[in-house]
Write an enzyme that holds these catalytic residues in place. Sequence first.
Site, PDB file in Angstrom:
ATOM      1  N   LEU A   1     -77.822  57.533  34.395  1.00 35.22           N
ATOM      2  CA  LEU A   1     -78.293  56.859  35.601  1.00 35.22           C
ATOM      3  C   LEU A   1     -77.137  56.491  36.530  1.00 35.22           C
ATOM      4  CD1 LEU A   1     -81.194  54.602  34.275  1.00 35.22           C
ATOM      5  CD2 LEU A   1     -81.346  56.543  35.847  1.00 35.22           C
ATOM      6  N   TYR A   2     -75.989  56.207  35.962  1.00 36.90           N
ATOM      7  CA  TYR A   2     -74.807  55.960  36.792  1.00 36.90           C
ATOM      8  C   TYR A   2     -74.462  57.221  37.579  1.00 36.90           C
ATOM      9  CZ  TYR A   2     -70.095  54.461  38.086  1.00 36.90           C
ATOM     10  OH  TYR A   2     -68.961  54.124  38.793  1.00 36.90           O
ATOM     11  N   GLU A   3     -74.485  58.359  36.893  1.00 34.61           N
ATOM     12  CA  GLU A   3     -74.176  59.626  37.560  1.00 34.61           C
ATOM     13  C   GLU A   3     -75.207  59.942  38.643  1.00 34.61           C
ATOM     14  OE1 GLU A   3     -73.975  62.584  34.507  1.00 34.61           O
ATOM     15  OE2 GLU A   3     -72.647  61.357  33.271  1.00 34.61           O
TER      16      GLU A   3
ATOM     17  N   GLY B   1     -73.082  58.254  31.393  1.00 31.04           N
ATOM     18  CA  GLY B   1     -74.111  57.290  31.774  1.00 31.04           C
ATOM     19  C   GLY B   1     -75.012  57.981  32.777  1.00 31.04           C
TER      20      GLY B   1
END
Length: 392
Positions: A301-303, A299
């Site tokens: 954007l999560y990272e 993911g």
Amino acid sequence: MPWQTVFLQAVWGLASIVFVEVIRDGYHVISHYWPPLMRLHNWHHRVYKKDFSPISETLYRQAQIYNDMPEALVMMGTIVAVAVVIGQPGLWLGFLYSAGFLVSALARSQGWLVSTDLTHTPGDLITPPSNWLVNRTYHWRHHFDDTNAYFSGYFTFTDKLMGTAVSLKGKTVAVTGASGTLGRALLNELAQQKAKPIALTTSPNPIFPEGIRCWHWQPGAEADLRDALQNVDILVINHGVNVYGDRSAPAVQTSLEVNALSGWRLMEMFFSTVETSVHRANKEVWINTSEAEVSPAFGPLYEISKRLMGELVTLRRLDAPCVVRKIVLGPFKSALNPYGVMSATWIAWAVVALAKRNVRNIVVTINPLTYVTFPLKEFSHWLYFKLFSRSS
């Protein structure tokens, strides 16, 4: 004398110092549970006001005779027995080290060399509790936070092994993301440790077990929590969002705001509440930054957002007024990650158990590489920030 012999005896000497410190810690622990020693040790606990100034000089001198001198004699007697049995000359360094405690305690009982009592120097606490070596703030907690914890005298590894390096008993702990799977597990585990958990949630109609207070908040309105956070001992920043493969502008905004910026603002808000010696001793921030700091999370954007939060924490804890812990977790089953393999209940237990051992970077994952890559990343970035940034 061959250098190999000198080196070997030096190792024995250093080992003897560590050994007598362990004996001192053991004596201290027993002094809290065995009545004959409790009567002697209670003199020590009766001496100090909250700023470590003695209640009376007479009481202080008596405490040296009834507590510090017997402790030193036990250290000396034990290392003598070990040195005689093993027959290594280097072990006698531990005897000399212990004798130093006896001499200084005897001197303090006469009103001399009071400045040698380093962990009881009167005055405000100006630094957070240390990690591997006992400082004044660390030892203050033994006297005024929980007398059945923080037993270590110099090296803290005895407390780390026993799980008494941090006491959660009676602590007010606020947990964000409390409506989530891990948040609920943390609330339950903290309650079992006799803490007083508070659920911080953005959910409109949450239901929590009886006895757990609930505070509502929204990202962007962190300032509204300042007065409430004044009375919180530990803030656990645990909230997050995963937009998975979405890379739209709204997804970027949401990910950065929820996973990084709101947590950073909460952390700074909590720092601003650290105003007194008691606050510096007891207040902590725990931040769940995720294994995504060093590993793919599938993911982007999560990272990106979690790594940003992780970097901000590494940078800001260079000057943090209280203890800051990172929580780096592998995949566990939750609404954010329905494919996780670990149990949130087990993770919550592990996080709390490691926090009680004063672990500053709490890593719980099934990926063995993270236990190598994260410490290397954290150290290298800490060093970089230390060298190329400065406090205001």
